[in-house]
Design a protein around this motif. Sequence first.
Motif, PDB file in Angstrom:
ATOM      1  N   TRP A 202     -46.951 -23.432 -23.917  1.00  0.00           N
ATOM      2  CA  TRP A 202     -46.940 -24.398 -22.836  1.00  0.00           C
ATOM      3  C   TRP A 202     -45.746 -25.318 -22.961  1.00  0.00           C
ATOM      4  O   TRP A 202     -45.192 -25.529 -24.046  1.00  0.00           O
ATOM      5  CB  TRP A 202     -48.226 -25.226 -22.839  1.00  0.00           C
ATOM      6  CG  TRP A 202     -49.479 -24.412 -22.736  1.00  0.00           C
ATOM      7  CD1 TRP A 202     -49.655 -23.234 -22.077  1.00  0.00           C
ATOM      8  CD2 TRP A 202     -50.742 -24.719 -23.340  1.00  0.00           C
ATOM      9  NE1 TRP A 202     -50.932 -22.791 -22.204  1.00  0.00           N
ATOM     10  CE2 TRP A 202     -51.644 -23.687 -22.980  1.00  0.00           C
ATOM     11  CE3 TRP A 202     -51.219 -25.764 -24.130  1.00  0.00           C
ATOM     12  CZ2 TRP A 202     -52.961 -23.655 -23.386  1.00  0.00           C
ATOM     13  CZ3 TRP A 202     -52.538 -25.743 -24.535  1.00  0.00           C
ATOM     14  CH2 TRP A 202     -53.392 -24.703 -24.167  1.00  0.00           C
ATOM     15  N   ASN A 233     -51.556 -23.990 -14.958  1.00  0.00           N
ATOM     16  CA  ASN A 233     -51.100 -22.854 -15.760  1.00  0.00           C
ATOM     17  C   ASN A 233     -51.912 -22.663 -17.036  1.00  0.00           C
ATOM     18  O   ASN A 233     -51.582 -21.825 -17.874  1.00  0.00           O
ATOM     19  CB  ASN A 233     -49.615 -22.997 -16.104  1.00  0.00           C
ATOM     20  CG  ASN A 233     -49.330 -24.232 -16.966  1.00  0.00           C
ATOM     21  OD1 ASN A 233     -50.234 -24.998 -17.297  1.00  0.00           O
ATOM     22  ND2 ASN A 233     -48.075 -24.418 -17.328  1.00  0.00           N
ATOM     23  N   ASN A 262     -46.143 -29.932 -16.952  1.00  0.00           N
ATOM     24  CA  ASN A 262     -46.517 -28.575 -16.561  1.00  0.00           C
ATOM     25  C   ASN A 262     -46.736 -28.448 -15.053  1.00  0.00           C
ATOM     26  O   ASN A 262     -47.749 -27.917 -14.578  1.00  0.00           O
ATOM     27  CB  ASN A 262     -47.754 -28.128 -17.345  1.00  0.00           C
ATOM     28  CG  ASN A 262     -47.443 -27.787 -18.788  1.00  0.00           C
ATOM     29  OD1 ASN A 262     -47.093 -26.663 -19.110  1.00  0.00           O
ATOM     30  ND2 ASN A 262     -47.549 -28.793 -19.654  1.00  0.00           N
TER      31      ASN A 262
END
Length: 293
Positions: A202, A233, A262
Amino acid sequence: MRIASLKYILFTALISLLLSCGADSRTSGSAGVSSDAVYITIAVGEHKNIELPIGQDDAPYAVSTTSSLAILAAGDAKETNSSFVRYAILHAAPAVRPVLRLTGARPGTETIVAQLYGGGSVTAIVTVTGSVSGDLIGGSPVDPSDPDPPGPPDIGDKPIYDPNACVLNGFYIVDDNFQDVEGHFGPDSSAYMRSNIANIAWDSNIRLFYPVVTKPATVSFVDFGQYSFTALNGAVVNFDLQMAQHLFGLAEGKRNFYVYSNDMCVRGQIPTSVFSPPSKSLTWVTSNPAEAG
């Protein structure tokens, strides 16, 4: 050769100072620990700042543990590892002097001595406990009756329209990522944020937006603890947050902070007063009306 020799002489002198500090008649108990040592207990991942004796900004300090010695310049944010504690000498708001920042690495106890060349010294006996269960406000656990328990909250199925969602106008920003262990303060030193996104799959980058407010002469901080949300995500976004008290109880339009990570912007609430524990509720928001649900 002259520069190398000078560095060697300085390094030798600093070691001698540390050894002489350990031979001080005030010592008792463990060797090299003075009777006026500072005793500190922190959890893994927590940090503690200790203001160091006044010296020139570029004055070198010798930082010694039972297993290592390092020469660090005041204001140097490069972190050096020891067995149980990570430490660095740097400038950190609201301190006006260089500080020795201690960060818990793993459970255990370690003695750390910061010796200013030609000046004073600070001895810290640091006990690192296991990871804290729950969150901390000013070093004390959050009241268990807090309706917002730790853990990723429900941020909503679709973003809500908010004209202030992660915009620059009227807000200071703080950028951080997991690789920078110590986190960062905002440009006016009124807010602190640290990314705790450890999963390499990530994006660990986080940007905090907090309202621009005139900073008073004296600044006091409140530790909000850790926040978390799950991005689209699948990334579990974790971050630590602190804010100065003069940001509390602001008028409409400045009552919130925003975090972008993100590819998502979430909104959090700034407490109305120092007596109100921070809400851990986060809401998915957008400044684009076309994206709002």
